[in-house]
Design a protein around this motif. Structure first.
Motif, short mmCIF file in Angstrom:
data_model
loop_
_atom_site.label_atom_id
_atom_site.label_comp_id
_atom_site.label_asym_id
_atom_site.label_seq_id
_atom_site.Cartn_x
_atom_site.Cartn_y
_atom_site.Cartn_z
N GLY A 20 0.79 -1.23 0.00
CA GLY A 20 0.00 0.00 0.00
C GLY A 20 0.82 1.27 0.00
O GLY A 20 0.25 2.36 0.15
N SER A 21 2.14 1.18 -0.17
CA SER A 21 2.98 2.38 -0.11
C SER A 21 3.76 2.56 -1.40
O SER A 21 4.27 1.59 -1.96
CB SER A 21 3.95 2.30 1.06
N ARG A 22 3.88 3.79 -1.86
CA ARG A 22 4.73 4.09 -3.01
C ARG A 22 6.10 4.59 -2.59
O ARG A 22 7.01 4.72 -3.42
CB ARG A 22 4.07 5.16 -3.89
N ASP A 23 6.27 4.88 -1.30
CA ASP A 23 7.49 5.56 -0.85
C ASP A 23 8.36 4.76 0.11
O ASP A 23 9.39 5.23 0.55
CB ASP A 23 7.13 6.90 -0.20
N THR A 24 7.93 3.54 0.48
CA THR A 24 8.67 2.75 1.47
C THR A 24 8.93 1.36 0.92
O THR A 24 8.06 0.75 0.29
CB THR A 24 7.90 2.66 2.80
N CYS A 25 10.13 0.86 1.17
CA CYS A 25 10.47 -0.50 0.73
C CYS A 25 11.24 -1.21 1.83
O CYS A 25 11.84 -0.60 2.72
CB CYS A 25 11.30 -0.47 -0.55
N THR A 26 11.20 -2.54 1.76
CA THR A 26 11.97 -3.39 2.65
C THR A 26 13.18 -3.92 1.88
O THR A 26 13.04 -4.39 0.75
CB THR A 26 11.13 -4.56 3.15
N VAL A 27 14.36 -3.84 2.51
CA VAL A 27 15.60 -4.22 1.85
C VAL A 27 16.28 -5.33 2.65
O VAL A 27 16.42 -5.23 3.87
CB VAL A 27 16.57 -3.02 1.73
N GLU A 28 16.69 -6.39 1.97
CA GLU A 28 17.45 -7.47 2.60
C GLU A 28 18.77 -7.62 1.84
O GLU A 28 18.77 -7.81 0.61
CB GLU A 28 16.68 -8.78 2.57
N VAL A 29 19.89 -7.52 2.57
CA VAL A 29 21.22 -7.62 1.96
C VAL A 29 21.93 -8.83 2.57
O VAL A 29 22.02 -8.96 3.79
CB VAL A 29 22.05 -6.35 2.22
N THR A 30 22.42 -9.73 1.70
CA THR A 30 23.13 -10.93 2.15
C THR A 30 24.55 -10.88 1.63
O THR A 30 24.79 -10.68 0.43
CB THR A 30 22.43 -12.20 1.63
N ALA A 31 25.52 -11.06 2.53
CA ALA A 31 26.93 -10.85 2.20
C ALA A 31 27.53 -12.01 1.42
O ALA A 31 27.13 -13.17 1.57
CB ALA A 31 27.72 -10.65 3.49
N ARG A 32 28.53 -11.64 0.60
CA ARG A 32 29.42 -12.58 -0.07
C ARG A 32 28.68 -13.72 -0.78
O ARG A 32 28.84 -14.89 -0.47
CB ARG A 32 30.44 -13.14 0.93
N GLN A 33 27.86 -13.33 -1.76
CA GLN A 33 27.09 -14.30 -2.52
C GLN A 33 27.65 -14.43 -3.94
O GLN A 33 28.05 -13.44 -4.56
CB GLN A 33 25.62 -13.87 -2.59
N GLU A 34 27.66 -15.63 -4.47
CA GLU A 34 28.10 -15.86 -5.84
C GLU A 34 26.89 -16.04 -6.75
O GLU A 34 25.76 -16.20 -6.28
CB GLU A 34 28.99 -17.11 -5.93
N PHE A 35 27.14 -16.01 -8.06
CA PHE A 35 26.07 -16.26 -9.02
C PHE A 35 26.52 -17.38 -9.95
O PHE A 35 27.29 -17.17 -10.89
CB PHE A 35 25.76 -14.99 -9.82
N HIS A 36 26.10 -18.58 -9.65
CA HIS A 36 26.35 -19.77 -10.47
C HIS A 36 27.84 -19.97 -10.78
O HIS A 36 28.20 -20.43 -11.87
CB HIS A 36 25.56 -19.70 -11.77
N GLY A 37 28.69 -19.62 -9.83
CA GLY A 37 30.12 -19.87 -9.98
C GLY A 37 30.87 -18.91 -10.87
O GLY A 37 32.06 -19.12 -11.14
N LEU A 38 30.24 -17.86 -11.32
CA LEU A 38 30.92 -16.88 -12.17
C LEU A 38 31.83 -15.98 -11.35
O LEU A 38 31.51 -15.64 -10.20
CB LEU A 38 29.90 -16.01 -12.91
N SER A 39 32.95 -15.59 -11.93
CA SER A 39 33.78 -14.58 -11.29
C SER A 39 33.05 -13.25 -11.31
O SER A 39 32.04 -13.08 -12.01
CB SER A 39 35.12 -14.45 -12.02
N VAL A 40 33.55 -12.28 -10.54
CA VAL A 40 32.88 -10.97 -10.49
C VAL A 40 32.81 -10.36 -11.88
O VAL A 40 31.75 -9.85 -12.31
CB VAL A 40 33.63 -10.02 -9.52
N GLN A 41 33.92 -10.38 -12.63
CA GLN A 41 33.91 -9.74 -13.94
C GLN A 41 33.06 -10.52 -14.95
O GLN A 41 32.37 -9.93 -15.78
CB GLN A 41 35.34 -9.57 -14.46
N GLU A 42 33.07 -11.85 -14.87
CA GLU A 42 32.19 -12.64 -15.73
C GLU A 42 30.73 -12.35 -15.41
O GLU A 42 29.88 -12.27 -16.32
CB GLU A 42 32.48 -14.13 -15.53
#
Length: 571
Positions: A79-101
């Protein structure tokens, strides 16, 4: 005196450590209660601002600092246009790709070429080529489009994306990830997201729009996009305020269309409308919607699309906003019987130029409608992709038919064929399908198109709504809307809006599908009523003798650079 240990930046914490907080946009400032040391503060703030301005319900992405990646999920507060919930999880990879990949894969999913990626990341094309090859190998994938699908469905975007001008005009998800303002109040360009017509408190109907990229279909695609934008920004019946419509639009090549459709589905749309893609691409796209769970509307015709609006299980969410391709041949038979014959000469020889996979059905329909006992002869010329139009023109020159039906579906192909026919001095009655309805066709092809007769299944009927639609379109965009594409895509958005209102703005996809199956809508191109489980529009008078539930087919002759209607509703 003991001093508390300062908070550790989340992106330097142990793998899997998570923090959760709320962020609110107040008077242009981003407010985070009990502010702590968030990762990449300025970059995260920029994306959160863009997210809150965009109207998107959810956003997932990765933030990078050095070699560390943090997974971020943002959800708009109910019901809000101006508020959001944020969840941040540290040190996560994406399918084994390096950062630059991972960075490169994210930009591949944005539709960038390797040279564009190199420019964005300030590295050489060779370096980008290597990263793309490595990513394909690590992921076990075969193509860039598969990378794009994986990133889109897995929310594997790396933010902030580098600012590239065409991104914000394609997809608000991508625009938000650049940290740019994506507020819906901006006046849209031909490809942008539409400005809502209703106030900020009205319910929001989110529609995804997928239109073809490339020069061959560009003008038709622009007309479709503008028709949708006009529907989102205005109401021809002057009843604003009931629903706010937001359109997320993606232009995609045939190769990238499946990935783009996955992006739209992942962006929180309530429904998707499709532009006119080549039949094999359209088949793949419609099959790919089986697991999306949201309604899909289109106005394409081809024998291969029949399964998606027939009794086949699993496709109850697909709606075809026009009748089938046999109407073109039935309308041609009407033209031969009633219009050509009025000149005192019944055509003795008729040529059907059709795609190979349509030829048998087209000939069967035509021969069943024309009185062949009176001496009509039907010649069928089949063609495939890569056809030599000069050879087709030579064959028609030798046949010398009285009338030629040209089942050709792109402007480039039709113009090539007409050039060869005019050059070969083939003096038949030329009859074709909807292509001359593309905005500016007769202006671009004045000499070639003179005298051409053509039919469309979906066109501006120039009723009260149609007249008002044309005037508002010209005022907004400064151009003529053409006959068909802009009008039917206007109707797609308005039909979705009407069905959504009927089910009380429900966010449940099955409810919106049920609304489409019961609502009756009178639009610019005619009437729509998908009752009794039917999910294909009716053509009056061929499919129904009731004009209140069908669309009239329209037939035109081009004279002095203008399409003049010569026949309607005569079966």
């Amino acid at each position: 005196m003991h001093r508390p240990t300062p908070p550790r930046p989340i992106d330097t914490a142990r793998r899997g450590t998570s923090v959760r907080f709320t962020a609110t946009l107040r008077a242009g400032a981003l407010v985070v209660p009990g502010r702590f040391d968030t990762p990449l503060g300025a970059d995260l703030d920029a994306v959160l601002r863009s997210f809150l301005a965009s109207g998107l319900p959810h956003l997932g992405f990765y933030l990078v600092r050095g070699r560390a990646r943090s997974r971020v999920r943002v959800s708009r507060a109910s019901g809000s246009r101006d508020t959001c919930t944020v969840e941040v999880t540290a040190r996560q990879e994406f399918h084994g790709l390096s950062v630059q990949e991972h960075r490169v894969a994210s930009l591949v999913a944005c539709g960038l070429s390797n040279p564009e990626i190199g420019e964005a990341l300030a590295c050489s094309r060779r370096t980008v080529d290597r990263h793309v090859s490595n990513a394909l190998a690590r992921l076990g994938l075969q193509s860039r489009s598969q990378i794009s699908t994986l990133v889109a469905l897995g929310e594997g975007w790396v933010a902030p994306l580098p600012w590239i001008p065409h991104l914000s005009g394609m997809l608000p998800v991508l625009a938000a990830l650049t940290g740019q303002d994506t507020g819906a109040e901006a006046v849209p360009g031909p490809w942008g997201a539409s400005a809502p017509v209703a106030g900020p408190t009205a319910p929001v109907l989110r529609i995804g729009s997928l239109v073809p990229a490339g020069e061959e279909r560009k003008l038709d695609a622009v007309a479709m996009a503008r028709g949708e934008d006009l529907a989102a920004a205005t109401d021809l019946r002057e009843r604003p305020g009931e629903t706010r419509v937001e359109i997320t639009r993606v232009r995609a090549t045939a190769a990238d269309a499946p990935r783009a459709l996955a992006e739209l589905a992942a962006s929180g749309c309530h429904a998707v409308v499709l532009g006119n893609f080549p039949p094999p691409v359209a088949v793949d796209l419609l099959r790919g919607t089986k697991d999306l769970g949201i309604p899909v509307l289109h106005s394409m015709v081809d024998r291969r699309l029949a399964e998606f609006v027939g009794p086949t299980r699993g496709y109850d969410h697909i709606f075809q906003m026009c009748s089938d391709e046999t109407v073109y041949v039935r309308a041609f038979a009407t033209f031969v019987r009633e219009v050509v014959a009025e000149n005192g000469a019944r055509p003795a020889s008729i040529a059907l130029l059709v795609r190979r996979d349509e030829s048998a059905e087209a000939k069967q329909v035509l021969t069943g409608l024309l009185d062949l006992a009176d001496g009509h002869r039907v010649h069928v010329i089949e063609y495939d992709d890569g056809v030599n139009w000069a050879g087709v023109a030579l064959e028609l020159q030798q046949l010398a038919p009285d009338a030629v039906y040209m089942g050709v579906y792109t402007e480039t192909a039709l113009v090539s064929l007409l050039q060869y026919l005019r050059g070969a001095d083939v003096t038949s009655h030329y009859y074709c399908v909807w292509v001359p309805g593309i905005p500016g066709f007769t202006r671009r092809n004045a000499a070639l198109s003179e005298g051409l007769v053509w039919t469309t299944l979906v066109g501006n009927t120039e009723n009260w709504l149609g007249t008002r639609f044309r005037r508002l379109f010209e005022e907004r965009f400064g151009e003529d809307p053409g006959i068909g594409s802009a009008a039917v895509h206007y109707d797609m958005v308005k039909l979705l809006e009407r069905a959504w209102q009927q089910v009380g703005g429900s966010a449940v996809p099955e409810d919106l599908t049920a609304g489409l199956q019961t609502v009756q809508y009178q639009g610019v191109t005619g009437s729509f009523h998908f009752d009794g489980g039917r999910r294909r529009a009716l053509c009056y008078p061929f499919d129904t003798d009731d004009p209140t539930i069908g669309q009239p087919y329209l037939t035109f002759r081009i004279r002095d650079g203008k399409s003049e209607e010569i026949g309607r509703t005569r079966g």
